[in-house]
Structure formats: C-alpha cells, structure tokens
Design an enzyme around this catalytic site. Structure first.
Site, PDB file in Angstrom:
ATOM      1  CG  HIS A  93       1.666 -10.725 -10.379  1.00  0.00           C
ATOM      2  ND1 HIS A  93       2.414  -9.681  -9.900  1.00  0.00           N
ATOM      3  CD2 HIS A  93       0.955 -11.194  -9.326  1.00  0.00           C
ATOM      4  CE1 HIS A  93       2.179  -9.527  -8.605  1.00  0.00           C
ATOM      5  NE2 HIS A  93       1.299 -10.436  -8.229  1.00  0.00           N
TER       6      HIS A  93
ATOM      7  CG  ASP B 200       5.379  -8.171 -11.147  1.00  0.00           C
ATOM      8  OD1 ASP B 200       5.835  -9.108 -10.459  1.00  0.00           O
ATOM      9  OD2 ASP B 200       4.145  -7.989 -11.336  1.00  0.00           O
TER      10      ASP B 200
END
Lengths: 563, 563
Positions: free
Chosen positions: B373, B200
């Site tokens: 995130h 990610d």
C-alpha cells in the site's frame, strides 16, 4: 578445605513469556526469591484476568525461604506477591525492595484480602548504597534506569562465584531523577569476576540505543504548546517520570493537571508522598474543577493507554465518561506503545476519539513514547561491563532471548557459555561450571475475574468450546416403569446460530431422541445416566452430520418411574 | 438543456475498517458495484470466520445492477462475491476484472456451493488498454502496483464529471512484472479535470515511499545463499511477485522449490497457467520429493505467515507436519508483516520454530517484506496527479483516513473539499458539488465456521458471556396441581471454576430454588414459564451475591401436574 556446596537457580516464570517474573536461588538450604510477578495471557483465555507462577516448589520448601527480593515495582514483578503469601500461609516471608517499590507493594497488600494488617513488619527497605547479607548470599544492589523509578539490579556474592541479575534495565545518560545507572558498581563486579549474568532480553530485537526519556518531555512540551483546547495524556500510572514531565510541561505553560483513574490517583499519591514525584505548585487540580478553567489551560492525565475496557480514556472514547465529553479540537496523547495483544483495543480507542473530533497523537505518528528496556547496544554494553563467564538471557519470549544470545555471540561470547533455559529449569552452578541439571514441571495458574479461583485447563477448554460452538441442552421426561417417553425432548439452544432449516432439524432431532430412548427400553436399559449418555451421543452424531457443528451437548433425563 | 441527473455513491463497506471493501455507484437507475470483499474480525468474535457487507440495498435494487467491477484479486475485494450471488439469486450480475483477478474469482466460485456451473458466462475480462461503457458510466482502467499482480484503478467518466478510484495501490518504479503504474492515464485525467478521487488510505500513517519489491528479492537471495540447510519461506499465497522472487533466487542458486498448503498450490497453479508466474525450468518439485535432494538444495514455500492455526508453517512449528520436521539449522523466512490482531499467533509460531532449532527471519529483525500500500509520499503524489476537486479517503480504519485527509491538507487541499464518510453514507454528486446526503443503516453480517449461517449479534453476545462466565442449567420438577416441588433442582455447570465452597453454595442454591417455587404456589402462580423465570432470577441474584460471577442461567421446569 571443605567442598563448596553448589548453587541452584530455578526459574518458576519469566522465561518463554513477557511477565510472571520469578527466579529462585537456593544454596545450603537457604532460598532467596527474586521478583514475583503476574502475566497477562497472550492467547485469548476467556474470563481470565492474568496468570501467576506455580508456587508448589516454594510451598514444599517453605522452611528454607529467607527472603523475597524485588527489583522494581511493575506488576510483572510484584503482582503475584499476595498470591504467594496466600499459598505460603502461615509462613511469613520478609520482602526486600527499594522505597518506591515497597510503597507500591504495601498498597497492593493492604488492598488485598489475603493479608493481615500486621504483615507490614515484613517489609524491609533496600538502600542501594548498603549491602545485604542473607544466609550464604552477600547482596549488593545497583541502580538501573527503567520506565519506573527506583529499579535495581542485584549482585550476589557467593563462595562459588558472583552472580549478576540485571533487573529490567536501560541506560539513560540524563534520567529525569538524575539517578544514572550505577555503571561503576557493575564495572567493579566485572573486574572482580562474574560467574553468570542474568540479563533482560525484552527489547533484544531493537537496534541501537533507547531514546532518552527527556526527548519525550520535549515532544510533550511542543504538543502542549500547540494545543488549542484541552489535552488528555494517557500513560501507565507507574511511569512516574513520564507523569513528572507532563506536570513540568504543564507548569511551564501555566496549565492545570487533573488526574483521573483509580490506579493513576493511587500511584501519584504514593510516589509524591515518597518524594519520587515532585508536584509543582498551583498545577494539580481535582477533575471536578476542570470546568473552572479555560479549555486551553487543562491537561488531564489518564489511564487507558492500552485501550483497557474500563479505563478513563476508553470511557472518554465511548463518550461514557461522567465528566469529560471529548470536544472538537481536544488533543489526546497516547504516551505508551502497545503491549502485544492490545493493538486492536488501542486502534479502536483512537478511532473513536478521532470520530469525536479529537486530535490524537500516538506512537505510529508521533514521538510521544520511549521504551524502558535496553536495546541491542545497551545489552552488549551490559555484557561488556559485567564480563560474565556464563550468560543467561531472561525476561522475554523465546525469540527475544535467542536474539539476546545472538548479541552476546556478536561481541565474542561462545555458544557453550550462553544458556537458554526454560521455565521450570534448574540451573546448577559450581566453581566455573553452570548447567541445566533438571526441570520442575510447572502448571499454568490462571486467575479468574472473581479473584480467588484458580481456573483449570479443563474449564478453559469448556469455555472455548462454549464460545465457538454454543450449547444445546436436552431435557427428556421418561417413565422407565412403563417404558415410555412421557414428553418429547425439550431442546434449549444458547450461542448457536439460527438457520432457517433449524425448526425442521430440531423436530427431526426430537424424534431421533425418542427413538434412542425406545431402543434403550428395548434393550432393558433403565439406568438414567446411561440413557442420558445415549441421548447425548445419538443427538451429537445427528447434529454434527446435519450442520457440521459441534456444540456442547448436555443431556438430562427425568424418569417419572423413579420419583 | 435537460437537467443532468445526480450520481449517488454508497459505501456498503471498506470505511472504518480494513477489509469488506465495496462501493456502489448509482445514476439514472443504473448501479455499478466496485469490489465485494470480506473482512476478518478485529475484535475477538468467538466462532466467527469473517464478515461480509450487508447486501440489503443491492437486494432491493437488484434490477438496477448492471455490473460488478473488481479492482484486484485479494480476499477483501473478491471474498464476498459468492455471498452476493447467493443473496441476489435468481438475478445474475456480470463481473468485470483483469485476467488474474478473474482466474481467482472463477476458482472461488467453482469451489463455492452457491454457484451453478454455467455462471462462468458472467465473467468478463478487463483489458486495461480498452474502455468499458456501461449505462451512464464510461470507464477507463489504469494499472497500479500492489502486492498482487493485475491490480487496476478506475476512471469513471460521467456527464456530471470524472470520478477516480485509486484501487489498492503503491508506486513501484521497477516492479517484478515490469508493469509500472500507468502514470500517464492518471495524469491525463487530472488534466481533463476530476470531480472526486477515492483513495486508498491503508498506509497513510507510514512516512516516505514504499521500499521496492525488488529489494526484498535481494535480501531473499542473500539469505538463500547463506543457508546451510533447508529454507522455508512463508508468505501470502496471492503474493505472486514474492513467490516469483523466491523461485528466481532458488533457480540462481540451483535449489529446488516445493510448495505446500492448499491455497498456495491453487494460486500458483492459476497464476502460472495465466502467465503471471514464470516457473523456471528444473526448479519446482513436489513436496513428496524433498528428501531426494541434499538439505541445502531445498526451499519450501508455505502458507502461515500470519500464524494461521491450520497452515503449513504452524503445523511445522507444532511439529505436527506430516512430511517436514524442523531440524537444527533450517532457515525460516516469514515474508509478510503482521495483520493487526495476528501478532501473538505469529510470535508464538516464531518461538516454537526457534525452539526446534530453526533460524527464523521475520519483520522485526530482517528486511524480508515490504507493504503493498502507498505510503505518505505516494498518496500525496496520487493527489497531485489526479488534482481532484473533492478528496475522499477510503479503505482503512478511521485513523488511517484521518491521516490520509491530513496528507491532502498538507499539499494544499482545503478541509471543505475532503470528505470523511462512514459505512452506509450516501454521497450525492452534481456538477462541482459533492455532499453526504443520507445514510443507510447497515447490519454486521458474520459468517460462521459452517459457512451458510449468518450469525447475529445476540448469538455473539451469548457466546461471549458463555465463554467468560460459563453456564448453569437448572432443572426443577414440580407438580402444580399438588403445589409441590417433586424433586430438588438439578444443577449442571459448564465452564465455571470449581471452588471448595461450591458444594455448600449449590446446596444452599437448591434450597433457595425450592423456596422460590413454594412462594409461587403461595401466590397461585402456576404458569410454567413464570415459575422458570422466577427460579432464574432468584438463583441469579443469590449466585452473584455469593461469588460475584454472572454465568448464563437457564431454568427449565417440568410440571408433572401438566403432563
């Protein structure tokens, strides 16, 4: 003693928005206008370039207007001057501005098709060391720091009290041009007493003090030093001090600077001619010469820091620039922060530059920009210097001005002395009293791509529907004398999604149209327009039921019986 | 020893963009698909709701597909499942996901018109404590923290090496549900040896570590305590932990929570039924009951944290909400950060709420949100735990993945072991070798408002021109047998700015059209389509010269000689 006349202040723009700054002061039938800017639309307005203020009030009161005073040379303060001049013709309004600002206005007017050439006589230079007397207004100007040189704030001395307008400002303790904000003038008027302060709110959400411009210079120098190949710096063409720092860093490192982009070249020319930009010897080269030097000796200065479609940087990113093809290892520095609404355009520019192999430095990952607007501690300090009786946050969206009001409260101002006005509001001021006494209804004036037209809301609405739902044009040939449909309807689709079921739907639609026309004939309806409407409504209903979409429907009927 | 077959990994989305995540693993004629999400357009695409991946490759290889594995329940990972199912019909693909994710997928499929009801048999629950064996893939799952509960990363054990996919992740040392990222599993596979890590990259530009979700809870509690009147919290409906913290703070302060917004109610129902949301006793009330309690006892949970047009918060801001009219002193907390492109919609929502007298807390001025995130230090830690041979940043724009690659370099990975792939790229992996071996051309598949249609680029182009320049429709009646123009052209304008000169221009235009037709007759040109084109081109040229605008021109000719 005669009763003193009141002072009216009218906001024709600059509130509820960033841009379109304009403020009208009116006293004893004398009007002075402060700033006259454009605004870029914040919503998506198809085909619209920018908005200008509604000048109707000024048109109606053109005989009272004595002067247009400009605080600095940014587009949101000068951009609408040609439109104001167009609308007030044949009246001619004298403009007052500092030297650089005047230079930029002059260039704007000369390239504008609204203006006759002899109007340069209307341009008057403000010397901040001198006072200006116009009608009932005694004006004094104080230099402020901003992201363009030569910005000023204004002190209006009137018989009912002193008014201070901060202009767009920040405090920089060691600015590039050495011209520190004139704190003494601000402090003096504060001691004299100020009825109202109109204060820049743009950055009222930002904590602390702005970082000095010189720190950007240091970062630029470091990056320039590290660069192995060419360097491209994108910034606003009006940011003369940033450009100065690029030139200075290049000079120190014996690099050559080539500027590109129409506005960039124009602004550099104006600023250097007027002495605001000092171009070091042997540093600037034309862009045509960049291939004559080693890669690591080249710095390019370009427009496009906001990802603008036709800018130099965007063209480079798209590999469409006629001279400069980005190479692996080129360094791109985007020396600005995104204006809200431009985030995606900037991101996509960065992505494309990276894909071509450039190293890209931009705000999220590097200290290559500082803002030109006062942050929270500077705003508080401005209030403490001016010590106004009333505080009126200006310039900025509602949320910025609310935050600015909170800053005033946080240092002890009471709520009743803070005024959050709206565009169109009329402030009335007497000795020690200031209140919103009325409101002028303002129109949004959109300026369309081809310049001379003001787009109306209805056209924009049409465009939005067209863009979301497309259009279907129906042409039907009938003969009302014979009560016949001569040819089945012809359907033209634009901007409508093709679906497999479409052929079927369109066939059905044509039948429904024929039926509708027959029904008209059965009811002895032969008026072409009525039949057109009937077709439109029938088809609209049918189509929206079929696919739940509402395109624009245009229906035209040719009646052979009437030719 | 038999030669081992290679592993192909194909990206059908999720690179060069935030959203539309989907990755295909293929080995020995077995395909496993990871995630299947939608993407919201980043440019202005008129009338477009979202984009889905191009499923052509999967259609062609439908017989090989063994499973669809979903890492978590966000739209950019599950949103395109109904479209995949539609496109692969009649084939049925088993889905594997954790419990909450499965609940959200189920709800999506049941409200989708693509899906027969019996397909629930295809839904298989992932228990992260158990392994999953499908074809040549031995899979293990590790829990990660994210802005939705029940997210997992995936370990694929294959005969050519181990592959790790991080999923969307961050590290939270004391998450709301107590389920800390399963570091041990990640560390164990790292010790075992990993051929490639797919990681990610969304927040790779952000320095440091993410702030813990609990800190937001503390801020929310403080704000709730200060509130004098009603509180409205807007957040993503999928952010179950944020909602949990709102409920908990309300409970502690003896306030009542009323949720509103269709997706908010649906998600709360699913999450609480599955045990992911613990609703405290005597805390939740229906929105219809809010007037039964004192103002300072009311908390409303709403959608609209991105300024979405039809959301609860937007309706409140517009004073169009049927039940809730904002009062002076109401507190609004926007508990999210803007997704790029939504900045202006959010700002205008805030401005309108402030104008109605609400106190509004949002990201720029308050700590009411943290991201889901991993930031820079977390990404580096993930790499150090996994110790991959190859590193492949995924999820995010190009610039995010470049930053992610730089993080890997900063902790010692060499450039040759980092792969920046593009959508459509085919990665080929053998023992200790990983390279881009090809590329599949992918189409952009746009999903339009009315759901079933895939919009094509040409339609979008038409729509954009329509929206910027408007359209002119020209109807001309001729008789080719008599070589006559029967009636002067009829011009219909839509989305075009009215100008004073228009009448004159249109008259001239009609004459020019008549002349063009006559010229056709002189040259014995009688084909209707050719005459239509001739009219179009002639008028286009004339009009662009006159007003420098390029609207869409549609030309239709009725030839009475041919009826």
């Amino acid at each position: 003693m005669a009763k003193k006349s009141s002072l009216k202040i009218i906001f024709l723009g600059g509130l509820n928005e960033v841009g379109r700054n304009i403020m009208v002061l009116e006293k004893d039938n004398n009007i002075v206008v402060v700033d006259c800017g454009i605004m870029f639309p914040d919503d998506y307005l198809p085909g619209i370039d920018f908005l200008i203020p509604d000048f109707l009030y000024l048109k109606k009161n053109v005989d009272k207007i004595r002067a247009l005073i400009i605080t600095h040379g940014h587009e949101d303060h000068i951009g609408a001057i040609p439109f104001l001049f167009r609308d007030l013709k044949p009246a001619k309004i004298p403009i007052y501005a500092t030297r650089l600002t005047l230079g930029l206005i002059k260039s704007k007017l000369s390239s504008s098709y609204f203006q006759e050439s002899d109007d340069n006589s209307l341009l008057n230079e403000i010397d901040p060391s001198k006072k200006l007397h116009i009608g009932p207004f005694d004006m004094e100007f104080f230099r402020v720091n901003h992201s363009i040189p030569d910005g000023v704030g204004i002190i209006f001395r009137t018989d009912i009290g002193n008014i201070v307008h901060s202009g767009d400002f920040k405090f920089d303790q060691y600015p590039i041009d050495g011209k520190v904000t004139e704190y003494a003038k601000i402090s003096n008027i504060g001691q004299e007493g100020v009825l109202a302060l109109f204060c820049d709110s743009t950055n009222a959400e930002e904590k602390g003090f702005t970082v000095p411009e010189r720190d950007v210079g240091k970062t630029l120098y470091e990056k320039f030093e590290q660069a192995q190949k060419r360097i491209i710096v994108a910034t606003f063409s009006s940011h003369i001090h940033r450009i100065q720092q690029v030139l200075d860093a290049a000079k120190k490192l014996d690099k050559k600077v080539a500027a590109s982009g129409r506005t960039m070249l124009k602004t550099i020319k104006i600023a250097s001619e007027l002495g605001y930009l000092k171009i070091p010897d042997d540093t600037v080269i034309p862009i045509t010469k960049i291939d004559d030097f080693p890669l690591n000796k080249i710095v390019m200065l370009s427009t496009g820091s906001q990802g603008e479609p036709l800018s130099t940087l965007r063209k480079m990113a798209l590999a469409e620039h006629p001279r400069v093809k980005i190479m692996k290892g080129d360094m791109v520095i985007i020396s600005s922060s995104p204006i809200p609404g431009n985030e995606n355009a900037i991101s996509s520019t960065i992505n494309m530059l990276l894909k071509q192999g450039a190293d890209v430095f931009y705000e999220s990952i590097a200290g290559v920009h500082v803002s030109g607007h006062a942050q929270q501690e500077e705003i508080k300090m401005m209030i403490n210097l001016v010590k106004p009786y009333y505080f009126i946050p200006v310039h900025g969206e509602y949320k910025h001005r609310i935050q600015c009001a909170k800053l005033a409260q946080s240092i002890g101002m009471t709520n009743e002395k803070i005024i959050i006005a709206q565009n169109g509001d009329v402030l009335k001021m007497n000795d020690n009293l200031c209140r919103i006494s009325g409101n002028i209804t303002l129109q949004n004036i959109y300026i369309d791509g081809y310049g001379s037209g003001n787009t109306e809301d209805i056209v924009l609405k049409d465009r939005k529907i067209l863009s979301r739902n497309g259009i279907i044009m129906i042409n039907t040939i009938i003969d009302s004398k014979k009560s016949e449909v001569i040819k089945e309807a012809d359907l033209t689709l634009k901007g409508i999604i093709y679906m497999e079921e479409f052929e079927q739907i369109m066939n059905e639609g044509r039948e429904i149209i024929s039926d509708a026309v027959k029904k008209c004939f059965d009811n002895n309806m032969t008026n072409t327009q009525l039949i057109e409407n009937n077709i439109k409504e029938t088809f609209e209903k049918f189509f929206s039921k079929k696919i739940n979409a509402r395109p624009v429907i245009v229906s035209r009927v040719i009646d052979l019986g009437k030719i």
